[in-house]
Design an enzyme around this catalytic site. Structure first.
Site, mmCIF file in Angstrom:
data_model
loop_
_atom_site.group_PDB
_atom_site.id
_atom_site.type_symbol
_atom_site.label_atom_id
_atom_site.label_comp_id
_atom_site.label_asym_id
_atom_site.label_seq_id
_atom_site.Cartn_x
_atom_site.Cartn_y
_atom_site.Cartn_z
ATOM 1 N N HIS A 1 3.181 -2.374 -4.441
ATOM 2 C CA HIS A 1 2.104 -1.677 -5.145
ATOM 3 C C HIS A 1 2.383 -1.686 -6.639
ATOM 4 C CE1 HIS A 1 0.225 1.945 -6.988
ATOM 5 N NE2 HIS A 1 -0.810 1.544 -6.270
ATOM 6 N N SER A 2 1.406 -2.081 -7.445
ATOM 7 C CA SER A 2 1.496 -2.065 -8.897
ATOM 8 C C SER A 2 2.646 -2.965 -9.379
ATOM 9 C CB SER A 2 1.640 -0.623 -9.390
ATOM 10 O OG SER A 2 1.407 -0.533 -10.777
#
Length: 301
Positions: free
Chosen positions: A137-138
């Site tokens: 994520h990210s």
């Protein structure tokens, strides 16, 4: 499938390296592991701009709970979530970093070194080789694709390259609200100093390095020849990372033979709903993206 006594099994704070207190991981085994079963591991890398002490391996727990109730769980042998050393954040409101703490003073390639060390630990422990989906994520998505890049920048990073020789890249990568083109990210947010600051904080001041470490720069046709699937999951409601990042990564993967329709190297887009961190904080959106990835991967086993 009926639950088996004693399962799922959970382990937390598993030390994979002695470098710092953040070199830990946690995992869950849903059922007794059956050798030869058509199952994969899910390995998660959290985000947080490489520096946020409030986002760690525990951020996967709500998603994990959703997956344990999913019909796709029969295709999942285990789930793991990785902590890694963070870059300095001396101005954090409640938990400022200390210059003497090795867990909170990381610079590239420390973060990716830690991810590789954690993967090596998991592979040596559970012997799943390439049968895993690496989810990030990210900035965790940045790290996930860096595992497949096999490209490290200069002789000072030889330890990373040596370690990488023992790490088998994943069958599939799922990037969620990912940072794929760091120079473009900083340029898009040129009026917001925080973006330049956290990229420079993690990767140094040299903008050429930002470009070199960005997943869009990966030569995946050479470095990830056994990769079968790349999935990009993103929400148009993301208030921190623009859809342009998906467009750049999609173009880079398409140019190297990843195809949305057919072929040995598949490319998939998954559109999510919610804010940047909401997709993992509530768990359902991240779980949906993982389920969609498993649905494709299970046809490849």
């Amino acid at each position: 499938m009926e639950p088996t006594d004693g399962f799922p099994q959970y382990r937390k704070d598993v030390q994979y390296s002695e470098d710092s207190s953040l070199n830990t991981l946690e995992f869950c085994i849903p059922r007794p592991i059956t050798r030869g079963a058509k199952q994969v591991w899910i390995v998660f890398i959290h985000g947080g701009a490489w520096l946020d002490p409030e986002i760690d391996a525990s951020s996967f727990r709500k998603t994990q709970a959703v997956l344990l109730q999913s019909r796709e769980i029969e295709h999942i042998a285990g789930l793991a979530s990785i902590n890694y050393r963070l870059s300095p954040h001396p101005s954090h409101a409640s938990d400022p970093s200390n210059p003497s703490d090795p867990a909170r003073n990381a610079k590239h390639p420390d973060h990716i070194n830690d991810v590789l060390a954690a993967l090596l630990h998991l592979q040596e422990t559970f012997r799943f080789e390439d049968r895993y989906i690496l989810v990030g994520h990210s900035c965790g998505a940045t790290l996930a694709f860096q595992v497949a890049m096999k490209r490290y920048w200069g002789s000072q990073y030889e330890s990373t390259l040596a370690l990488e020789l023992n790490v088998v890249p994943p069958l599939a990568i799922l990037g969620v609200e990912g940072l794929y083109d760091l120079p473009a990210l900083v340029s898009y947010h040129s009026s917001e100093a925080a973006y330049r600051d956290f990229v420079a904080n993690a990767c140094g001041q040299d903008e050429a390095t930002w470009a070199a470490v960005s997943p869009v720069a990966g030569a995946y046709d050479d470095s990830w020849q056994d990769g079968k699937l790349a999935v990009l999951a993103h929400s148009r409601d993301d208030e921190l990372v623009e859809w342009e990042q998906v467009d750049h990564m999609h173009k880079a993967l398409k140019s190297q033979g990843f195809d949305e329709v057919s072929g040995d190297r598949r490319l998939k887009l998954v559109e999510l709903i919610g804010k940047h961190d909401q997709v993992w904080q509530e768990g359902k959106m991240l779980a949906m993206a993982i389920e969609a990835t498993v649905q494709v991967v299970k046809t490849m086993l």
